[in-house]
Scaffold this active site. Structure first.
Site, PDB file in Angstrom:
ATOM      1  N   CYS A  15       1.471 -10.354 -57.739  1.00 44.82           N
ATOM      2  CA  CYS A  15       1.734  -9.763 -59.050  1.00 44.82           C
ATOM      3  C   CYS A  15       1.283 -10.715 -60.149  1.00 44.82           C
ATOM      4  O   CYS A  15       1.261 -11.930 -59.963  1.00 44.82           O
ATOM      5  CB  CYS A  15       3.226  -9.448 -59.198  1.00 44.82           C
ATOM      6  N   TYR A  21      14.184  -9.799 -62.054  1.00 40.50           N
ATOM      7  CA  TYR A  21      15.012  -9.101 -61.066  1.00 40.50           C
ATOM      8  C   TYR A  21      14.196  -8.460 -59.950  1.00 40.50           C
ATOM      9  O   TYR A  21      14.722  -7.655 -59.183  1.00 40.50           O
ATOM     10  CB  TYR A  21      15.838  -8.013 -61.751  1.00 40.50           C
ATOM     11  N   GLY A  66       4.574  -5.716 -55.482  1.00 41.47           N
ATOM     12  CA  GLY A  66       3.592  -6.366 -56.318  1.00 41.47           C
ATOM     13  C   GLY A  66       3.028  -5.484 -57.425  1.00 41.47           C
ATOM     14  O   GLY A  66       3.617  -4.518 -57.839  1.00 41.47           O
ATOM     15  N   SER A 122       6.306   0.989 -65.349  1.00 40.71           N
ATOM     16  CA  SER A 122       7.569   0.282 -65.488  1.00 40.71           C
ATOM     17  C   SER A 122       7.761  -0.163 -66.934  1.00 40.71           C
ATOM     18  O   SER A 122       6.949  -0.917 -67.476  1.00 40.71           O
ATOM     19  CB  SER A 122       7.606  -0.939 -64.558  1.00 40.71           C
ATOM     20  N   LEU A 190      18.740  -3.646 -58.164  1.00 39.58           N
ATOM     21  CA  LEU A 190      19.270  -4.146 -56.900  1.00 39.58           C
ATOM     22  C   LEU A 190      19.664  -5.611 -57.028  1.00 39.58           C
ATOM     23  O   LEU A 190      18.935  -6.399 -57.647  1.00 39.58           O
ATOM     24  CB  LEU A 190      18.215  -4.025 -55.802  1.00 39.58           C
ATOM     25  N   ASP A 272      10.506   0.962 -48.658  1.00 41.94           N
ATOM     26  CA  ASP A 272      10.100  -0.086 -49.585  1.00 41.94           C
ATOM     27  C   ASP A 272      11.171  -1.163 -49.740  1.00 41.94           C
ATOM     28  O   ASP A 272      10.872  -2.323 -49.971  1.00 41.94           O
ATOM     29  CB  ASP A 272       9.796   0.557 -50.947  1.00 41.94           C
ATOM     30  N   CYS A 313      34.435  13.406 -48.259  1.00 39.06           N
ATOM     31  CA  CYS A 313      34.340  13.337 -49.721  1.00 39.06           C
ATOM     32  C   CYS A 313      33.969  14.704 -50.299  1.00 39.06           C
ATOM     33  O   CYS A 313      33.063  15.379 -49.797  1.00 39.06           O
ATOM     34  CB  CYS A 313      33.293  12.307 -50.135  1.00 39.06           C
ATOM     35  N   CYS A 323      21.744   5.701 -51.647  1.00 38.11           N
ATOM     36  CA  CYS A 323      20.798   4.812 -50.954  1.00 38.11           C
ATOM     37  C   CYS A 323      21.556   3.701 -50.239  1.00 38.11           C
ATOM     38  O   CYS A 323      22.388   3.007 -50.842  1.00 38.11           O
ATOM     39  CB  CYS A 323      19.823   4.207 -51.967  1.00 38.11           C
ATOM     40  N   CYS A 335      29.826   3.974 -55.185  1.00 44.31           N
ATOM     41  CA  CYS A 335      30.606   5.165 -54.875  1.00 44.31           C
ATOM     42  C   CYS A 335      31.657   5.467 -55.957  1.00 44.31           C
ATOM     43  O   CYS A 335      31.776   6.619 -56.397  1.00 44.31           O
ATOM     44  CB  CYS A 335      31.277   5.022 -53.509  1.00 44.31           C
TER      45      CYS A 335
END
Length: 360
Positions: A15, A21, A66, A122, A190, A272, A313, A323, A335
């Site tokens: 990259c 992050y 990347g 992005s 994440l 990914d 639930c 995910c 959750c």
């Protein structure tokens, strides 16, 4: 198999930025080989042939990093020409590319338009929100988004929701409206693989994520009621789920979507978020696509979606556990965010659904 999706990493984790992050930087640091370099044309040839020889009628070639534009425009020109040459059965081909947007120019945009590429850009909001984590690239990205618009290239905006921008969502949303951006994705940041959510510098706590969703929905609903429908992928998919329609967000399905991620050396992974040594399915040079898709590791990975807590639930059908990369201690960390959000807003989403049916 009607559709086959391949996510290709033409420059591996390479990259031109160093976003604070970046999940793939973190992933590549946690495997034996961090960067496999640039993909070569012989491997590309094998990849295309095997994809077109599959029994799929629709093939999606998506490119990510990347930063996938680092390999240069010539590579994509060759790629598309090879697909046209080998596609003797005239299968339906789709192209997509996710980019940080800094390296685009007229030639790139002309190529994207000519070959019907869907581009994800992005962008983390306005200048203040974007630049804090993404190397002061705001003006370059905005300039190149305008170039995509000039060439009438289909694109969407992908925003990573993190500690530095979640509380600015009203300003960010209004900025996107002012820019005329109509297709938006917001994904929660994440944490690093070895971090807890509440200890990570960039990931949101479940209270922060709930408040973000609540604020974003209210902004979206206000525009919808005023006749200004802006596509926000998550909300669009919730509406589709209410109609029992197919959704295009992996995390909202009862199983993980089957997408083969192809690293630049030919190694193949199931997702990914899991391009790690323990999840290596095989290599495109030696293995058939069918063997990779039908491998035991792929089956286990795909089926490991719903946790025991999800089974009872009341909102299971809306998220199916989300995910699994967001799991902490065996269950989705967010959750509580989703349950509170659904409890407060499900009736609003159902009302939107009714109005959309009337409009259509």
């Amino acid at each position: 198999m009607i559709s086959l999706a391949l996510l290709i990493k033409p420059v591996s984790s390479g990259c031109n930025l160093n976003c604070r992050y970046c999940f793939y930087h973190d992933i590549s640091n946690n495997r034996e080989i961090k960067n496999y370099g640039k993909i070569d044309l012989s491997l590309t040839d094998t990849l295309i042939k095997k994809a077109l020889e599959s029994d799929s009628k629709h093939i999606v070639f998506a490119f990510q990093g990347g930063e996938p534009t680092l390999i240069g425009l010539d590579y994509y020109e060759v790629f598309v020409s090879k697909v046209k040459f080998y596609n003797k059965e005239n299968k339906f081909i789709s192209y997509a590319l996710q980019t940080n947007g800094t390296l685009l120019n007229d030639k790139w945009c002309g190529f994207f338009k000519e070959n019907n590429f869907l581009i994800g850009v992005s962008l983390d909001g306005n200048i203040k929100a974007h630049n804090i984590n993404r190397n002061d690239t705001f003006f370059d990205v905005i300039k190149n988004i305008k170039l995509l618009e000039t060439y009438q290239v289909d694109f969407n905006i992908l925003t990573v929701v993190n500690k530095n921008n979640h509380h600015q969502i009203k300003d960010i949303y209004q900025f996107y409206k002012k820019q005329g951006f109509k297709f938006l994705q917001f994904i929660p940041c994440l944490p690093a693989l070895n971090n807890k959510f509440h200890q990570d510098k960039y990931a949101l706590t479940y209270n922060e994520y709930y408040q973000f969703l609540e604020n974003l929905l209210n902004l979206w609903l206000s525009d919808f009621k005023n006749g200004n429908y802006i596509s926000i992928r998550y909300f669009d998919n919730l509406i589709r789920r209410l109609n029992n329609q197919t959704v295009n967000m992996c995390e909202l399905n009862d199983k993980c979507s089957i997408t083969l991620v192809v690293e630049s050396n030919g190694d193949v992974y199931p997702c990914d978020f899991y391009c790690l040594d323990d999840y290596l399915l095989g290599n495109i040079k030696m293995d058939s696509l069918n063997d990779l898709l039908e491998s035991e590791l792929m089956k286990v990975f795909s089926n490991d979606k719903i946790t025991s807590k999800c089974l009872t639930c009341e909102y299971k059908m809306l998220c199916y556990g989300g995910c699994k990369r967001y799991r902490e201690q065996g269950h989705n960390y967010y959750c509580p965010s989703y349950k509170r959000f659904f409890k407060n807003n499900l009736s609003k989403l159902k009302e939107v659904n009714k109005l959309l049916k009337v409009i259509s």
